[in-house]
Design an enzyme around this catalytic site. Structure first.
Site, PDB file in Angstrom:
ATOM      1  N   GLU A   8     -35.061  19.249  38.611  1.00 19.75           N
ATOM      2  CA  GLU A   8     -34.547  20.304  37.748  1.00 19.75           C
ATOM      3  C   GLU A   8     -33.255  19.861  37.075  1.00 19.75           C
ATOM      4  OE1 GLU A   8     -36.203  24.530  39.199  1.00 19.75           O
ATOM      5  OE2 GLU A   8     -34.572  23.771  40.404  1.00 19.75           O
ATOM      6  N   CYS A  16     -26.298  19.722  33.681  1.00 19.70           N
ATOM      7  CA  CYS A  16     -26.197  19.512  35.124  1.00 19.70           C
ATOM      8  C   CYS A  16     -27.451  18.744  35.546  1.00 19.70           C
ATOM      9  CB  CYS A  16     -26.121  20.872  35.821  1.00 19.70           C
ATOM     10  SG  CYS A  16     -26.101  20.745  37.614  1.00 19.70           S
ATOM     11  N   CYS A  44     -33.362  17.124  48.615  1.00 18.56           N
ATOM     12  CA  CYS A  44     -32.117  16.589  49.169  1.00 18.56           C
ATOM     13  C   CYS A  44     -32.268  16.431  50.672  1.00 18.56           C
ATOM     14  CB  CYS A  44     -30.957  17.533  48.854  1.00 18.56           C
ATOM     15  SG  CYS A  44     -29.368  16.909  49.448  1.00 18.56           S
ATOM     16  N   CYS A  46     -27.358  21.684  53.527  1.00 15.93           N
ATOM     17  CA  CYS A  46     -26.275  22.660  53.457  1.00 15.93           C
ATOM     18  C   CYS A  46     -26.877  24.064  53.554  1.00 15.93           C
ATOM     19  CB  CYS A  46     -25.501  22.496  52.161  1.00 15.93           C
ATOM     20  SG  CYS A  46     -24.793  20.837  51.994  1.00 15.93           S
ATOM     21  N   CYS A  89     -27.721  26.386  50.399  1.00 19.77           N
ATOM     22  CA  CYS A  89     -28.265  25.743  49.194  1.00 19.77           C
ATOM     23  C   CYS A  89     -29.794  25.763  49.166  1.00 19.77           C
ATOM     24  CB  CYS A  89     -27.773  24.298  49.138  1.00 19.77           C
ATOM     25  SG  CYS A  89     -28.511  23.351  47.801  1.00 19.77           S
ATOM     26  N   GLY A 135     -29.773  17.212  45.035  1.00 17.90           N
ATOM     27  CA  GLY A 135     -29.474  15.934  45.662  1.00 17.90           C
ATOM     28  C   GLY A 135     -27.996  15.634  45.808  1.00 17.90           C
ATOM     29  N   HIS A 194     -15.759  23.686  50.599  1.00 22.02           N
ATOM     30  CA  HIS A 194     -16.319  24.953  51.103  1.00 22.02           C
ATOM     31  C   HIS A 194     -15.735  25.506  52.402  1.00 22.02           C
ATOM     32  CE1 HIS A 194     -18.888  24.194  47.820  1.00 22.02           C
ATOM     33  NE2 HIS A 194     -19.843  23.534  48.445  1.00 22.02           N
ATOM     34  N   ASN A 244     -24.124  32.409  44.238  1.00 21.23           N
ATOM     35  CA  ASN A 244     -25.375  32.985  43.745  1.00 21.23           C
ATOM     36  C   ASN A 244     -26.371  33.020  44.889  1.00 21.23           C
ATOM     37  OD1 ASN A 244     -24.578  32.833  40.808  1.00 21.23           O
ATOM     38  ND2 ASN A 244     -24.358  30.706  41.461  1.00 21.23           N
ATOM     39  N   CYS A 278     -25.217  27.400  40.439  1.00 26.38           N
ATOM     40  CA  CYS A 278     -24.933  26.491  41.552  1.00 26.38           C
ATOM     41  C   CYS A 278     -25.640  26.925  42.824  1.00 26.38           C
ATOM     42  CB  CYS A 278     -23.429  26.460  41.818  1.00 26.38           C
ATOM     43  SG  CYS A 278     -22.560  25.525  40.591  1.00 26.38           S
TER      44      CYS A 278
END
Ligand code: SF4
Length: 339
Positions: free
Chosen positions: A83, A97, A104, A108, A111, A149, A203, A278, A320
């Protein structure tokens, strides 16, 4: 365009070395077909058309957000989903982006990409083709490696792609490579990379919380990562952008802002971007606007430069942490991190 395949095809025909550069220059300018490449002999164009597809990625679908953001779902020749997102800003900036891997291997907790199966590293050509996809129909002047990734796990291809981006119209100073803290990659980029910008997804400053959110912290603890960032600053004279996604009740308290400020020394080596979260169905809620503002204020009191990032493409899962939700549920049979 698969640049290795292009080189092999031209060499097999005994073409002079400058041919590859000519073809690349057309592709980099956003040419949509070989026909446009008027300084290439017509017979050669026809042969290349058959042998070297203009893009190494096929377009599966594209969505457009109410705010103008475009998200493309692309496929590699071996059927891996990729993507890429084009973000448009009122001041005219156009930023792509890009993904550096299909899926990946890191996981996380917040994510969507981490919840899908890891495919493989992308090649430099596959990274560049994400940018060229948008370049064919729009202006592109910024690139961020913040898609699917961990770029530093694929640092050779990332560096090779960065080195070609200026010919696509994206200066190194407008290219940002992001990492969750893969130290060998940061060191390699520091030693050998072009003069791009570096962003660190941090984070949480607290080690236990950071490991919970980002298991990579067990392998490369934050203290080591920040040391590598300081070495970057030292070698490059550029500060590191610290990305901090705001999770309600998880990492958005006053004392967590203070801990973050204490970790970011020297101050001039870092700048913090607070990112509204998000939801991806991973069980987290985004912090409220007032909580984000209070966190930013606490950082400023401690003399940490900070901005709050605009969120783009939320309605098409292009923001994100949202990439791969639709891909995983639609195509891979992996757990759907419903966005
Ligand atoms: S945040 Fe980045 S490194 Fe972590 S799982 Fe998602 S894509 Fe991978």
């Amino acid at each position: 365009m698969d640049l290795n395949l292009l080189d092999r095809s031209l060499a097999a025909r005994g073409e002079p070395p400058y041919r590859a550069r000519q073809v690349w220059e057309w592709a980099a300018r956003g040419a949509g077909s070989y026909e446009e490449m008027t300084n290439i002999p017509a017979a050669l164009r026809a042969e290349l058309e058959r042998e070297v597809p203009l893009s190494s990625l096929a377009v599966e679908r594209e969505d457009r957000s109410r705010d103008g953001t475009r998200k493309a779902l692309l496929r590699t020749a071996d059927d891996r989903p990729v993507e890429a997102v084009l973000m448009t800003y009122l001041d005219g900036r156009r930023s792509v982006c890009v993904s550096s891997q299909s899926g990946c291997p890191l996981t996380c907790a917040f994510c969507a990409t981490g919840a899908m199966r890891f495919g493989r590293n992308l090649t430099a050509s596959e990274i560049l083709d994400q940018v060229l996809h948008f370049k064919r129909s729009d202006k592109v002047d910024h690139v961020v490696f913040m898609g699917m990734g961990e770029p530093m796990m694929n640092v050779d291809a990332v560096i090779a792609a960065c080195e070609r981006l200026p010919s696509v119209g994206v200066a190194a100073s407008r290219t940002t490579v992001s990492t969750v803290g893969w130290v060998p990659g940061i060191e390699r980029l520091t030693a050998d990379g072009p003069p791009v910008r570096l962003a660190l997804s941090l984070h949480a400053a607290d080690p236990a919380l950071r490991s919970e959110l980002m298991p990579v912290n067990d392998r490369y603890p934050l203290s080591e990562v920040l040391e590598a960032c300081r070495a970057w600053r030292e070698a490059r004279g550029k500060r590191v952008f610290v990305e901090y996604v705001m999770l309600a009740g998880v990492n958005d308290r006053y004392e967590q802002a203070v801990a973050l400020a204490e970790a970011l020394v020297p101050r001039e080596a870092f700048k913090v971007n607070l990112i509204p979260y998000n939801p991806t169905g991973a069980g987290f809620e985004g912090s409220s606007r007032s909580a984000i503002d209070a966190f930013a204020a606490a950082l400023r009191v401690h003399r940490v430069p900070v901005t709050v990032r605009l969120t783009r493409g939320r309605d098409i899962d292009a923001a994100c942490g949202q990439l791969a939700g639709a891909v995983a549920s639609r195509s891979d049979g992996a757990p759907a991190p419903a966005g």
